[in-house]
Design a protein around this motif. Structure first.
Motif, PDB file in Angstrom:
ATOM      1  N   MET A 174       0.842  -1.178   0.000  1.00 30.01           N
ATOM      2  CA  MET A 174       0.000   0.000   0.000  1.00 30.01           C
ATOM      3  C   MET A 174       0.889   1.245   0.000  1.00 30.01           C
ATOM      4  N   ILE A 175       0.528   2.189  -0.825  1.00 32.72           N
ATOM      5  CA  ILE A 175       1.305   3.420  -0.962  1.00 32.72           C
ATOM      6  C   ILE A 175       0.676   4.505  -0.094  1.00 32.72           C
ATOM      7  N   PRO A 176       1.390   4.993   0.917  1.00 31.85           N
ATOM      8  CA  PRO A 176       0.856   6.103   1.710  1.00 31.85           C
ATOM      9  C   PRO A 176       0.598   7.307   0.800  1.00 31.85           C
ATOM     10  N   THR A 177      -0.611   7.855   0.879  1.00 39.47           N
ATOM     11  CA  THR A 177      -1.041   8.926  -0.006  1.00 39.47           C
ATOM     12  C   THR A 177      -1.582  10.086   0.806  1.00 39.47           C
ATOM     13  N   THR A 178      -1.026  11.262   0.588  1.00 42.85           N
ATOM     14  CA  THR A 178      -1.439  12.460   1.313  1.00 42.85           C
ATOM     15  C   THR A 178      -1.931  13.499   0.319  1.00 42.85           C
ATOM     16  N   ILE A 179      -3.101  14.068   0.609  1.00 45.62           N
ATOM     17  CA  ILE A 179      -3.651  15.149  -0.203  1.00 45.62           C
ATOM     18  C   ILE A 179      -3.343  16.461   0.508  1.00 45.62           C
ATOM     19  N   VAL A 180      -2.742  17.390  -0.227  1.00 44.50           N
ATOM     20  CA  VAL A 180      -2.385  18.704   0.311  1.00 44.50           C
ATOM     21  C   VAL A 180      -3.224  19.743  -0.430  1.00 44.50           C
ATOM     22  N   THR A 181      -3.987  20.531   0.322  1.00 41.99           N
ATOM     23  CA  THR A 181      -4.837  21.551  -0.292  1.00 41.99           C
ATOM     24  C   THR A 181      -4.449  22.937   0.203  1.00 41.99           C
ATOM     25  N   GLY A 182      -4.870  23.936  -0.555  1.00 42.62           N
ATOM     26  CA  GLY A 182      -4.648  25.308  -0.133  1.00 42.62           C
ATOM     27  C   GLY A 182      -4.427  26.214  -1.313  1.00 42.62           C
ATOM     28  N   PRO A 183      -4.618  27.505  -1.096  1.00 47.96           N
ATOM     29  CA  PRO A 183      -4.431  28.466  -2.182  1.00 47.96           C
ATOM     30  C   PRO A 183      -2.955  28.632  -2.510  1.00 47.96           C
ATOM     31  N   SER A 229     -10.457   5.773  -2.543  1.00 48.01           N
ATOM     32  CA  SER A 229     -10.676   4.650  -1.626  1.00 48.01           C
ATOM     33  C   SER A 229     -11.476   3.517  -2.262  1.00 48.01           C
ATOM     34  N   SER A 230     -11.864   3.704  -3.521  1.00 47.68           N
ATOM     35  CA  SER A 230     -12.649   2.669  -4.195  1.00 47.68           C
ATOM     36  C   SER A 230     -11.761   1.891  -5.162  1.00 47.68           C
ATOM     37  N   SER A 231     -12.301   0.805  -5.667  1.00 41.49           N
ATOM     38  CA  SER A 231     -11.566  -0.071  -6.577  1.00 41.49           C
ATOM     39  C   SER A 231     -11.154   0.677  -7.840  1.00 41.49           C
ATOM     40  N   PRO A 232      -9.954   0.481  -8.340  1.00 42.59           N
ATOM     41  CA  PRO A 232      -8.900  -0.428  -7.917  1.00 42.59           C
ATOM     42  C   PRO A 232      -7.929   0.192  -6.918  1.00 42.59           C
ATOM     43  N   TYR A 233      -8.111   1.492  -6.642  1.00 44.69           N
ATOM     44  CA  TYR A 233      -7.137   2.208  -5.813  1.00 44.69           C
ATOM     45  C   TYR A 233      -7.153   1.772  -4.356  1.00 44.69           C
ATOM     46  N   ASP A 234      -8.249   1.189  -3.897  1.00 46.19           N
ATOM     47  CA  ASP A 234      -8.313   0.739  -2.506  1.00 46.19           C
ATOM     48  C   ASP A 234      -7.310  -0.369  -2.223  1.00 46.19           C
ATOM     49  N   GLN A 235      -6.852  -1.060  -3.275  1.00 43.97           N
ATOM     50  CA  GLN A 235      -5.849  -2.116  -3.122  1.00 43.97           C
ATOM     51  C   GLN A 235      -4.423  -1.592  -3.257  1.00 43.97           C
ATOM     52  N   LEU A 236      -4.282  -0.323  -3.627  1.00 40.05           N
ATOM     53  CA  LEU A 236      -2.961   0.249  -3.903  1.00 40.05           C
ATOM     54  C   LEU A 236      -2.576   1.390  -2.977  1.00 40.05           C
ATOM     55  N   LEU A 237      -3.580   2.179  -2.559  1.00 36.97           N
ATOM     56  CA  LEU A 237      -3.309   3.407  -1.810  1.00 36.97           C
ATOM     57  C   LEU A 237      -3.793   3.322  -0.372  1.00 36.97           C
ATOM     58  N   SER A 238      -3.028   3.911   0.518  1.00 39.38           N
ATOM     59  CA  SER A 238      -3.411   4.042   1.913  1.00 39.38           C
ATOM     60  C   SER A 238      -3.481   5.542   2.211  1.00 39.38           C
ATOM     61  N   LEU A 239      -4.714   6.071   2.299  1.00 38.49           N
ATOM     62  CA  LEU A 239      -4.885   7.513   2.500  1.00 38.49           C
ATOM     63  C   LEU A 239      -4.483   7.916   3.910  1.00 38.49           C
ATOM     64  N   THR A 240      -3.654   8.934   4.002  1.00 33.57           N
ATOM     65  CA  THR A 240      -3.219   9.483   5.285  1.00 33.57           C
ATOM     66  C   THR A 240      -4.018  10.764   5.532  1.00 33.57           C
ATOM     67  N   PRO A 241      -3.916  11.355   6.718  1.00 31.80           N
ATOM     68  CA  PRO A 241      -4.650  12.613   6.955  1.00 31.80           C
ATOM     69  C   PRO A 241      -4.236  13.697   5.957  1.00 31.80           C
ATOM     70  N   ASP A 242      -5.212  14.492   5.551  1.00 27.79           N
ATOM     71  CA  ASP A 242      -4.961  15.593   4.620  1.00 27.79           C
ATOM     72  C   ASP A 242      -4.156  16.689   5.296  1.00 27.79           C
ATOM     73  N   ARG A 243      -3.464  17.461   4.484  1.00 26.12           N
ATOM     74  CA  ARG A 243      -2.719  18.633   4.951  1.00 26.12           C
ATOM     75  C   ARG A 243      -3.312  19.855   4.288  1.00 26.12           C
ATOM     76  N   HIS A 244      -3.472  20.928   5.034  1.00 27.54           N
ATOM     77  CA  HIS A 244      -4.012  22.172   4.493  1.00 27.54           C
ATOM     78  C   HIS A 244      -2.978  23.284   4.706  1.00 27.54           C
ATOM     79  N   THR A 245      -2.661  24.022   3.636  1.00 28.54           N
ATOM     80  CA  THR A 245      -1.668  25.094   3.751  1.00 28.54           C
ATOM     81  C   THR A 245      -2.347  26.421   3.981  1.00 28.54           C
TER      82      THR A 245
END
Length: 118
Positions: free
Chosen positions: A1-10, A102-118
């Protein structure tokens, strides 16, 4: 599983700086980064054998940009990164994007971590 982080912000530069600060230069394997939008200043991240970098046009990645996001993500995943960061301009549809990742097929590949906001 690949740890995956979403970073948002302007500001693409702020998101890029936040992701650059999270990348472990001593980590094993390659880190993949998908950045939404064009850089708004000095580039902090540059593609290399250990940094797989993709920039995509701004827009809603779970709606109109879904195909672009899917193709970009699949291309990066074929290179077997050990870590993935996704930089988004808006967190407006963050829940939908997280659900999609988080749905197929990515649920078998990705491990979502907490989001980061800038």
């Amino acid at each position: 599983m690949i740890p995956t982080t979403i970073v948002t912000g302007p500001g693409a530069g702020r998101r890029e700086a936040a992701i650059a600060a999270l990348i472990d230069p001593a980590g094993e394997g390659a880190t993949a980064v998908i950045l939404e939008g064009l850089p708004d200043g000095t580039l902090l991240l540059d593609a290399s054998p250990t940094l797989l970098l993709a920039r995509i046009a701004p827009g809603c990645l779970c709606c109109a940009g879904n195909l672009v996001m899917r193709v970009t993500l699949n291309r990066l995943l074929r290179q077997h990164p050990t870590r993935l960061f996704i930089g988004l301009a808006s967190g407006e549809h963050l829940g939908q994007l997280r659900s999609w990742l988080s749905s197929s097929p990515y649920d078998q590949l990705l491990s979502l971590t907490p989001d980061r906001h800038t």
